[in-house]
Design a protein around this motif. Structure first.
Motif, short mmCIF file in Angstrom:
data_model
loop_
_atom_site.label_atom_id
_atom_site.label_comp_id
_atom_site.label_asym_id
_atom_site.label_seq_id
_atom_site.Cartn_x
_atom_site.Cartn_y
_atom_site.Cartn_z
N GLY A 101 10.31 6.36 -0.24
CA GLY A 101 9.38 7.34 -0.77
C GLY A 101 10.00 8.70 -0.99
O GLY A 101 11.23 8.86 -0.97
N LEU A 102 9.14 9.69 -1.19
CA LEU A 102 9.61 11.04 -1.47
C LEU A 102 8.56 12.05 -1.02
O LEU A 102 7.44 11.70 -0.69
CB LEU A 102 9.93 11.21 -2.96
CG LEU A 102 8.90 10.74 -3.98
CD1 LEU A 102 7.79 11.77 -4.15
CD2 LEU A 102 9.56 10.48 -5.33
N GLY A 103 8.97 13.33 -1.02
CA GLY A 103 8.04 14.36 -0.60
C GLY A 103 8.68 15.73 -0.56
O GLY A 103 9.72 15.96 -1.18
N SER B 157 0.81 -1.20 0.00
CA SER B 157 0.00 0.00 0.00
C SER B 157 0.86 1.26 0.00
O SER B 157 1.88 1.33 0.69
CB SER B 157 -0.92 0.01 1.23
OG SER B 157 -1.74 1.16 1.22
N LEU B 158 0.43 2.24 -0.78
CA LEU B 158 1.06 3.55 -0.81
C LEU B 158 0.33 4.45 0.18
O LEU B 158 -0.89 4.56 0.15
CB LEU B 158 0.99 4.15 -2.21
CG LEU B 158 1.60 5.54 -2.40
CD1 LEU B 158 3.11 5.47 -2.25
CD2 LEU B 158 1.22 6.11 -3.76
N PHE B 159 1.09 5.10 1.04
CA PHE B 159 0.51 6.05 2.00
C PHE B 159 0.91 7.45 1.59
O PHE B 159 2.09 7.74 1.38
CB PHE B 159 1.01 5.76 3.41
CG PHE B 159 0.57 6.78 4.42
CD1 PHE B 159 -0.68 6.70 5.01
CD2 PHE B 159 1.41 7.82 4.80
CE1 PHE B 159 -1.11 7.65 5.94
CE2 PHE B 159 1.01 8.77 5.74
CZ PHE B 159 -0.26 8.68 6.31
N THR B 160 -0.07 8.34 1.46
CA THR B 160 0.18 9.73 1.10
C THR B 160 -0.37 10.64 2.18
O THR B 160 -1.51 10.48 2.59
CB THR B 160 -0.47 10.09 -0.24
OG1 THR B 160 0.03 9.24 -1.27
CG2 THR B 160 -0.19 11.53 -0.62
N VAL B 161 0.45 11.58 2.62
CA VAL B 161 -0.03 12.61 3.52
C VAL B 161 -0.05 13.93 2.75
O VAL B 161 0.90 14.25 2.03
CB VAL B 161 0.84 12.71 4.79
CG1 VAL B 161 2.29 13.06 4.47
CG2 VAL B 161 0.26 13.73 5.76
N ALA C 235 3.93 14.02 1.32
CA ALA C 235 4.89 12.94 1.13
C ALA C 235 4.14 11.67 0.78
O ALA C 235 2.96 11.50 1.12
CB ALA C 235 5.74 12.72 2.38
N MET C 236 4.80 10.77 0.07
CA MET C 236 4.24 9.46 -0.24
C MET C 236 5.29 8.40 0.07
O MET C 236 6.47 8.56 -0.25
CB MET C 236 3.80 9.39 -1.70
CG MET C 236 4.89 9.57 -2.72
SD MET C 236 4.27 9.52 -4.43
CE MET C 236 3.79 11.22 -4.65
N VAL C 237 4.86 7.34 0.76
CA VAL C 237 5.79 6.30 1.17
C VAL C 237 5.12 4.92 1.07
O VAL C 237 3.89 4.81 1.07
CB VAL C 237 6.30 6.50 2.63
CG1 VAL C 237 7.12 7.77 2.76
CG2 VAL C 237 5.13 6.51 3.61
N ILE D 240 12.56 15.99 -0.31
CA ILE D 240 12.68 14.91 0.66
C ILE D 240 12.78 13.57 -0.06
O ILE D 240 12.10 13.34 -1.06
CB ILE D 240 11.46 14.89 1.60
CG1 ILE D 240 11.48 16.09 2.55
CG2 ILE D 240 11.38 13.59 2.39
CD1 ILE D 240 12.63 16.09 3.53
N VAL D 241 13.62 12.68 0.46
CA VAL D 241 13.67 11.31 -0.02
C VAL D 241 13.69 10.38 1.20
O VAL D 241 14.35 10.67 2.20
CB VAL D 241 14.90 11.07 -0.93
CG1 VAL D 241 16.19 11.26 -0.18
CG2 VAL D 241 14.85 9.68 -1.55
#
Length: 263
Positions: free
Chosen positions: A59-61, A28-32, A98-100, A70-71
């Motif tokens: 992930g990155l953001g 699952s991909l989590f995005t904030v 961000a997405m991780v 961000i990485v």
């Protein structure tokens, strides 16, 4: 914060022609935050990095108030500022977007020849044949050339659209370097919450340089692909978010920001 859970049948994510199926465990991909919100100027941090780590090790953001990129790699979170300085972030610091995911590669590929950015993406398209699939992609190895960028910081509650800040971005060029590209290829139906297409950030082997990928020439790389089958969006509950205009079409702004210029 409000959580939106969106799930898709596994058959929609499997790339049968490429022999790719999701690995067991976390897919699952989590995005904030919301991608279109970041593009439109929502830069104030809302979510601590410590909490982000609970949702992924890859992930990155963007950092709080947009100071760079961000990485997330192997469970550590790095920030590359507009000065080029790259360091591990404080867990208490906040991110606006961000997405991780927890990275478990389903396929490992060694391309047969050097390639530039356009050819690399074409090559990936030939492997990731499900156009509506969600993929986390790790590319490691040697690059004869890399060009990255980072934006300067903004003031609190400054909402200048990101496309209008393109003249302020700082570029970094690297020759004959080694490191990792951390990124995703996401489908069009994820536009607005995320950013569709390819999106990569760089982290040098020495962990002292990075940024959003603008251009590259890969000379000797290995590609790892993790097939994802669901995603979760944590929606901000700030006043700025509540009054943000999501009806505006930001498609061209997104393209300009991704490639680093309007032309």
């Amino acid at each position: 914060m409000r959580l939106i859970h969106i799930f898709f049948p596994a058959v929609m994510i499997i790339t049968l022609s490429a022999g790719l199926t999701p690995s067991k465990g976390h897919n699952s991909l989590f995005t904030v935050g919301i991608g279109a919100g970041l593009i439109g100027g929502l830069y104030d941090g809302i979510y601590p990095y410590k909490s982000l780590k609970a949702h992924g090790d890859f992930g990155l953001g963007a950092p709080d108030k947009l100071d760079g990129e961000i990485v997330v790699f192997k469970g550590k979170i790095y920030q590359t500022q507009h000065s080029g300085k790259t360091f591990i972030v404080d867990d208490k610091a906040l991110t606006p977007f961000a997405m991780v995911n927890f990275f478990h590669p389903d396929k490992k590929i060694t391309p047969p020849q050097p390639m530039d950015k356009a050819i690399l993406f074409q090559y990936l398209d030939s492997v990731l044949s499900n156009v509506n699939g969600m993929y986390a992609i790790h590319i490691s190895g040697k690059f004869s050339y890399l060009k990255t960028r980072a934006f300067p910081p903004v003031k609190a509650h400054q909402h200048t659209p990101l496309a209008d800040m393109l003249p302020l971005q700082q570029f970094f060029e690297f020759k004959d370097c080694q490191g990792d590209l951390i990124g995703y290829r996401l489908p069009p139906f994820m536009d607005n919450t995320n950013i569709s297409g390819y999106h990569f950030h760089y982290l040098s082997q020495q962990k002292n340089a990075g940024g959003h990928i603008i251009d590259l020439k890969a000379s000797d790389i290995v590609i790892e692909i993790d097939v994802l089958d669901s995603y979760t969006v944590q929606v901000p509950s700030t006043k700025d978010f509540e009054h943000f205009d999501f009806k505006k079409n930001r498609e061209e702004d997104i393209k300009s920001v991704e490639r680093g210029g309007k032309n």
